[in-house]
Design a protein around this motif. Structure first.
Motif, PDB file in Angstrom:
ATOM      1  N   UNK A   1       0.806  -1.236   0.000  1.00  0.00           N
ATOM      2  CA  UNK A   1       0.000   0.000   0.000  1.00  0.00           C
ATOM      3  C   UNK A   1       0.830   1.273   0.000  1.00  0.00           C
ATOM      4  N   UNK A   2       2.096   1.188  -0.413  1.00  0.00           N
ATOM      5  CA  UNK A   2       2.925   2.404  -0.529  1.00  0.00           C
ATOM      6  C   UNK A   2       2.885   2.890  -1.984  1.00  0.00           C
ATOM      7  N   UNK A   3       3.505   4.056  -2.222  1.00  0.00           N
ATOM      8  CA  UNK A   3       3.497   4.622  -3.568  1.00  0.00           C
ATOM      9  C   UNK A   3       4.937   4.749  -4.050  1.00  0.00           C
ATOM     10  N   UNK A   4       5.253   4.075  -5.139  1.00  0.00           N
ATOM     11  CA  UNK A   4       6.645   4.024  -5.595  1.00  0.00           C
ATOM     12  C   UNK A   4       7.180   5.395  -5.990  1.00  0.00           C
ATOM     13  N   UNK A   5       6.291   6.308  -6.433  1.00  0.00           N
ATOM     14  CA  UNK A   5       6.774   7.651  -6.795  1.00  0.00           C
ATOM     15  C   UNK A   5       7.334   8.360  -5.579  1.00  0.00           C
ATOM     16  N   UNK A   6       6.651   8.159  -4.448  1.00  0.00           N
ATOM     17  CA  UNK A   6       7.123   8.780  -3.209  1.00  0.00           C
ATOM     18  C   UNK A   6       8.442   8.146  -2.774  1.00  0.00           C
ATOM     19  N   UNK A   7       8.489   6.831  -2.819  1.00  0.00           N
ATOM     20  CA  UNK A   7       9.705   6.117  -2.392  1.00  0.00           C
ATOM     21  C   UNK A   7      10.875   6.511  -3.298  1.00  0.00           C
ATOM     22  N   UNK A   8      10.577   6.597  -4.586  1.00  0.00           N
ATOM     23  CA  UNK A   8      11.616   6.981  -5.555  1.00  0.00           C
ATOM     24  C   UNK A   8      12.182   8.362  -5.218  1.00  0.00           C
ATOM     25  N   UNK A   9      11.277   9.300  -4.956  1.00  0.00           N
ATOM     26  CA  UNK A   9      11.754  10.649  -4.630  1.00  0.00           C
ATOM     27  C   UNK A   9      12.479  10.661  -3.293  1.00  0.00           C
ATOM     28  N   UNK A  10      11.960   9.852  -2.393  1.00  0.00           N
ATOM     29  CA  UNK A  10      12.557   9.795  -1.064  1.00  0.00           C
ATOM     30  C   UNK A  10      13.983   9.271  -1.084  1.00  0.00           C
ATOM     31  N   UNK A  11      14.226   8.251  -1.901  1.00  0.00           N
ATOM     32  CA  UNK A  11      15.599   7.702  -1.916  1.00  0.00           C
ATOM     33  C   UNK A  11      16.498   8.457  -2.889  1.00  0.00           C
TER      34      UNK A  11
ATOM     35  N   UNK B   1      22.357  11.729  -2.375  1.00  0.00           N
ATOM     36  CA  UNK B   1      23.386  11.798  -3.433  1.00  0.00           C
ATOM     37  C   UNK B   1      24.022  10.452  -3.734  1.00  0.00           C
ATOM     38  N   UNK B   2      24.124   9.616  -2.706  1.00  0.00           N
ATOM     39  CA  UNK B   2      24.777   8.326  -2.940  1.00  0.00           C
ATOM     40  C   UNK B   2      23.937   7.451  -3.864  1.00  0.00           C
ATOM     41  N   UNK B   3      22.627   7.714  -3.891  1.00  0.00           N
ATOM     42  CA  UNK B   3      21.742   6.905  -4.737  1.00  0.00           C
ATOM     43  C   UNK B   3      21.506   7.611  -6.069  1.00  0.00           C
ATOM     44  N   UNK B   4      21.162   8.887  -5.997  1.00  0.00           N
ATOM     45  CA  UNK B   4      20.961   9.654  -7.240  1.00  0.00           C
ATOM     46  C   UNK B   4      19.531   9.527  -7.750  1.00  0.00           C
ATOM     47  N   UNK B   5      19.081  10.558  -8.475  1.00  0.00           N
ATOM     48  CA  UNK B   5      17.680  10.608  -8.917  1.00  0.00           C
ATOM     49  C   UNK B   5      17.426   9.816 -10.184  1.00  0.00           C
ATOM     50  N   UNK B   6      18.490   9.574 -10.950  1.00  0.00           N
ATOM     51  CA  UNK B   6      18.267   9.008 -12.282  1.00  0.00           C
ATOM     52  C   UNK B   6      18.155   7.486 -12.240  1.00  0.00           C
ATOM     53  N   UNK B   7      17.414   6.981 -13.220  1.00  0.00           N
ATOM     54  CA  UNK B   7      17.310   5.531 -13.386  1.00  0.00           C
ATOM     55  C   UNK B   7      16.588   4.836 -12.243  1.00  0.00           C
TER      56      UNK B   7
END
Ligand code: NAD
Length: 437
Positions: free
Chosen positions: A230-240, A244-250
């Protein structure tokens, strides 16, 4: 500098054209006589944004030439790039026969010092094999350099003209100087040319593609968990991604990676690992997740239609494996088409560039629409397989009137759930709360 590029496909044509654009005299060689004829007459053979303009200019100014003759094509060249296919062999390892065949031919025709450059993606040790294949027939001096290509289809010209980095694997000072000079115009902004040994350069390419594929499969598994928890991947994606160690791309989940590179390169690295008695377990999982992900939307579609797709008609937006290319190799859309047709459904597809390539492979297994709205006529639902930007802000009212049912299964998360709810669509995507009406 005089340059020759052997193999005039996606990589070869971009490489040749971009080197011509910086003032070099380039001759591209291909065994496909039809392709060479088209290119000689000014007809471009692939769709790649920005390429046509450069191609036309350099052809007109005589810096870009095409031939089917390897001997003529390389005669005056100081540097010979090999941009040949390295498809997966039956066991998943990279098939080097195209490269080694040309290397063997070069061994019969080299007359003076040249730098032979492996631009194809090739397993560790290939530079040595190419060297040996050439050396067995000649005495003249030559160097074999590994210079893997990192361009992305869809933005290939930009990537080639302004690379994040150029990797050059050679231990020869002479070759190093020539390659450095050749690439200097492309790194004027300060991006690095990284010199290393041949083997490290060869492995760098596989490591890069395998890492990116890992990121994709990782996010696809997170998306599956999001749906179940029941979570939202868009939120998790933005959250992680803001770390910087993870980065926004891909970090975008979807219906799996395709194309001519990731699937074959991950497979080839797994195979290379096995050959040295190592089991690369992460990559086994990456491939497994990706295989399943291509059909991620299917159970959702089946559930919506009460597990009976017989006689249903689907509109499909997107055939290319990603936007801005006409490349359909390993495209998830093809797997979806197979599954739908096997279940007794029919499909009308639209893709801005790739339909002609699909038609050549699967013919009239599906129908092809001239535009994205025409594809919707009489369709029970729309499936989105490629995130072409023209699909991002469509006329939803028009879509609602053309579709028989306002149902969208979006494999690329193009729309916002809340907006789709307001518009009255049944909307399912990847890793987000479905809008069920
Ligand atoms: P491609 O299939 O588009 O092009 C290969 C070309 O080589 C074809 O035009 C073919 O006719 C030609 N060819 C085959 N045998 C030949 C011969 N004996 N002499 C002359 N020409 C011959 O392949 P591609 O996508 O350009 O990939 C080439 C290599 O670059 C592969 O190793 C690939 O993994 C790697 N690579 C591809 C990309 C990409 O985005 N496509 C990116 C980086 C690296």
């Amino acid at each position: 500098m005089k340059i020759s590029v052997v193999g005039t496909g996606y990589v070869g044509l971009v490489t040749g054209t971009c080197f011509a654009e910086t003032g070099n005299d380039v001759t591209c060689v291909d065994i496909d006589a039809n392709k060479v004829k088209k290119l000689q007459s000014g007809q471009i053979t692939i769709y790649e944004p920005g390429l046509e303009k450069l191609f036309e200019r350099n052809l007109k100014e005589g810096r870009l030439n095409f031939t089917t003759s390897l001997e003529d094509g390389i005669r005056d060249a100081q540097v010979i790039f090999l941009a040949l296919p390295t498809p997966p062999g039956e066991d998943g390892s990279a098939d080097l026969s195209y490269i080694l065949r040309v290397a063997d031919q070069l061994g019969h025709i080299l007359k003076d010092y040249k730098v032979i450059v492996d631009k194809s993606t090739v397993p560790v040790g290939t530079a040595d094999k190419v060297h040996a294949a050439i050396a067995k027939n000649i005495k003249v001096e030559f160097d074999v350099v590994s210079n893997p290509e990192f361009l992305r289809e869809g933005v290939a010209v930009e990537d080639f003209m302004k690379p994040d980095r150029v990797v050059i694997g050679t231990q020869s000072e002479r070759a190093r100087k020539i390659m450095g000079d050749l690439y200097a115009p492309f790194v004027r902004q300060g991006n690095p040319v990284i010199f290393m040994d041949e083997k490290s350069a060869e492995l760098t390419k596989y490591a890069a593609n395998s890492f990116l594929a890992t990121k994709i499969s990782f996010m696809n598994e997170i998306a599956i968990l999001c749906e179940r928890l029941g979570a939202d991947v868009d939120m998790v994606r933005r959250g992680i991604g803001s770390d910087d160690r993870i980065g926004k791309r891909f970090l975008f989940p979807g219906i799996g990676y395709g194309g001519s590179c990731f699937p074959k390169d991950v497979q080839a690295l797994v195979k290379s690992s096995q050959e040295v008695d190592y089991s690369f377990r992460i990559l086994d999982a990456v491939m497994d997740v990706n295989e399943k992900q291509k059909l991620f939307l299917l159970p959702k579609i089946q559930a919506f239609f009460n597990n009976d797709l017989k006689g249903r008609h689907f509109a499909l937006w997107g055939l290319a494996f990603k936007p801005n290319t006409d490349d359909i190799r390993e495209a998830p859309a093809l797997y979806i088409i197979d599954a739908l047709v096997s279940a007794g459904a029919t499909v009308t597809a639209f893709d801005p560039e790739a339909a002609h390539n699909v038609q050549q492979v699967i013919g009239d297994k599906i129908q092809y629409a001239d535009n994205q709205y025409a594809a919707l006529e009489n369709a029970d639902a729309l499936i989105i397989a490629t995130e072409w930007s023209v699909f991002r802000t469509p006329d939803f009212n028009k879509m609602g009137t053309q579709l028989k049912q306002k149902a969208i299964f979006d494999g690329r998360n193009l729309f916002e759930g809340a907006h789709m709810r307001e518009l009255g669509f049944h909307y399912e995507s990847v890793g987000r709360n479905p809008v069920k009406l």
